[in-house]
Design a protein around this motif. Structure first.
Motif, short mmCIF file in Angstrom:
data_model
loop_
_atom_site.label_atom_id
_atom_site.label_comp_id
_atom_site.label_asym_id
_atom_site.label_seq_id
_atom_site.Cartn_x
_atom_site.Cartn_y
_atom_site.Cartn_z
N ASN A 315 -81.98 35.53 62.81
CA ASN A 315 -81.58 35.90 61.45
C ASN A 315 -82.55 35.44 60.37
O ASN A 315 -82.57 36.00 59.27
CB ASN A 315 -80.18 35.34 61.13
N SER A 316 -83.36 34.41 60.65
CA SER A 316 -84.23 33.87 59.60
C SER A 316 -85.72 33.89 59.96
O SER A 316 -86.55 33.57 59.11
CB SER A 316 -83.83 32.44 59.26
N THR A 317 -86.05 34.26 61.19
CA THR A 317 -87.45 34.18 61.63
C THR A 317 -87.82 35.40 62.47
O THR A 317 -86.99 35.88 63.27
CB THR A 317 -87.69 32.91 62.49
N ARG A 344 -89.61 36.36 52.65
CA ARG A 344 -89.88 35.29 53.63
C ARG A 344 -91.31 34.76 53.45
O ARG A 344 -92.18 35.45 52.94
CB ARG A 344 -89.73 35.82 55.06
N ASP A 426 -88.03 28.49 59.56
CA ASP A 426 -86.89 29.09 58.88
C ASP A 426 -87.37 29.97 57.73
O ASP A 426 -88.28 29.58 56.99
CB ASP A 426 -85.96 28.00 58.32
N ASN A 427 -86.77 31.13 57.60
CA ASN A 427 -87.13 32.09 56.55
C ASN A 427 -88.64 32.41 56.57
O ASN A 427 -89.30 32.43 55.53
CB ASN A 427 -86.72 31.57 55.16
#
Length: 450
Positions: A315-317, A344, A426-427
């Motif tokens: 979901n974030s990477t 991102r 993350d992100n």
């Protein structure tokens, strides 16, 4: 036909050997070393040489054809024996032309995008069960080999590489195909070991344009100024079909293409890939696929191997690997990922691995190519520079070439790997661009990072 391959282990060469074996020809070959996947694929077909090395005794007057790979040298013992016996010696592009003289030849050329465009065309044709012969420079999902040859198919689709044909045939490969239908995607200086000036490099595409058969069709990217000038100034009696970037938008990490039937989500992204789709559509229409059928098929195209290939995602990477190594490819790929994941952090890692990229006179071509990256890393191996017998490159020269104060430079594979595995992703969108493997990086291990 009795055919022997000198340097059978190459990517294109082993695929051609398998294709000819499937066609019923008797195929043998030699090489001084063969790595996977070539090794296991040749072995599965019973074509792997019993031992590595060069064996002049394999070259006899019973051979109909010898196919010479670029990996061999001019003084190769098997080549010398073949020349002594007066055997017919082909480079692989020359032999592909011989196999396709009675077919409609479709050749995709350009410094960048040719593998992706060829892959798109083949995907669409396969989707609509239109069988064609082909040669493409990457392994495609749903295709057993990178080369397919038959007696009965009317069309052959060829990726038109501008690199040299063989050690004794210094013509660029795409000069040998004499296309009926061709495409030029873009031109950006490459292969400086062969074409030391941009002008000499551009000349090869002029020759390619003039090599189309009279009455042939050239599809070209009119947004590339050099391509546009070459095609539109050519006096060859050919039909000319320009294309450009189609209308699109990005929503929640998905690219949508505007089509006559409405907005269509794509599996691929980036302005360069949208251009590639526009060019592929023209070619497919010339091959009998109408516009609606093209869009139906291209919606499921996931990309060619190592071309913005997704390694893993949560979901974030997201982590991609890409074959990008030349400056134009690095710039286009980096921009595409940042545009797709604008909220991102983009961590872009580039390995300088090719002869051109490790040449001090060429490094300045990389200026601003990583400007879309939030964090930029360049890796190169001083040992690779030595092997290629090039002038040593200092880290200061790398910083100056890329013109980026916060650039991170690594020359030690272990230190680069430690850096990667220490990052909080993350992100983040992580982009790994290389035609190598960063001195031994296992890309599958990267899935453990998220």
């Amino acid at each position: 036909m009795n055919i022997h391959f000198i340097a059978i282990g190459g990517s294109a060469m082993h695929n051609l050997a398998i294709a000819l074996h499937a066609k019923g020809y008797k195929v043998t070959g030699s090489d001084d070393t063969i790595h996977d996947p070539s090794k296991s694929r040749l072995e599965a077909k019973g074509l792997l040489p019993e031992e590595f090395g060069w064996f002049p005794e394999k070259i006899t007057s019973e051979l109909d054809v010898v196919i010479l790979g670029m990996h061999a040298k001019e003084d190769n013992p098997e080549l010398l024996k073949a020349q002594e016996l007066g055997l017919k010696i082909y480079s692989y592009p020359e032999f592909l032309y011989e196999q396709s003289k009675e077919k409609t030849r479709v050749v995709i050329g350009g410094s960048h995008g040719k593998t992706s465009i060829t892959s798109m065309i083949l995907h669409v044709l396969q989707y609509h069960e239109k069988d064609v012969d082909y040669m493409v420079g990457a392994q495609l999902e749903g295709f057993d080999t990178m080369v397919h040859l038959t007696e009965e198919n009317d069309f052959i689709v060829l990726e038109g590489d501008e690199y040299l044909s063989s050690p004794i045939d210094r013509r660029p490969k795409f000069h040998l195909y004499k296309p009926n239908i061709a495409l030029l995607s873009g031109i950006a200086w490459d292969h400086i070991n062969v074409f030391p000036t941009f002008e000499e490099y551009v000349k090869q595409f002029e020759i390619f344009t003039d090599s189309l058969v009279h009455g042939g069709m050239m599809v070209y990217n009119e947004e590339d100024e050099v391509v546009k000038r070459i095609v539109e100034s050519s006096t060859n009696s050919i039909k000319k079909y320009p294309y450009n970037t189609p209308s699109y938008f990005i929503d929640n990490g998905t690219t949508y293409l505007d089509t006559p039937e409405g907005e269509m989500p794509l599996e691929v992204f980036g302005k360069h890939n949208l251009q590639n789709i526009a060019g592929a559509k023209w070619i497919c229409q010339h091959m009998g696929i109408d516009e609606d059928d093209f869009y139906e098929a291209i919606a499921s195209f996931k990309g060619a191997s190592k071309r913005l290939e997704k390694i893993t995602e949560n979901n974030s990477t997201v982590i991609f690997k890409d074959f990008a190594h030349s400056p134009s490819k690095v710039a286009a790929t980096t921009q595409a990922v940042k545009e797709q994941y604008k909220n991102r952090t983009l961590l872009a890692c580039l390995e300088l691995h090719t002869y051109s990229s490790l040449n001090t006179t060429f490094l300045s071509e990389y200026k601003n190519t990583l400007k879309y990256a939030d964090k930029a890393v360049v890796f190169y191996s001083p040992h690779a520079v030595e092997i290629k017998k090039l002038e040593a490159i200092s880290e200061e020269e790398i910083f100056k070439a890329f013109d980026r104060d916060d650039l991170i430079v690594y020359t030690n594979p272990e230190e680069f790997k430690n850096f990667l595995f220490s990052q909080n992703l993350d992100n983040t969108a992580l982009l790994l661009m290389s035609s190598g493997n960063y001195g031994g990086l296992n890309f599958e291990e990267l899935a453990t990072l998220i």
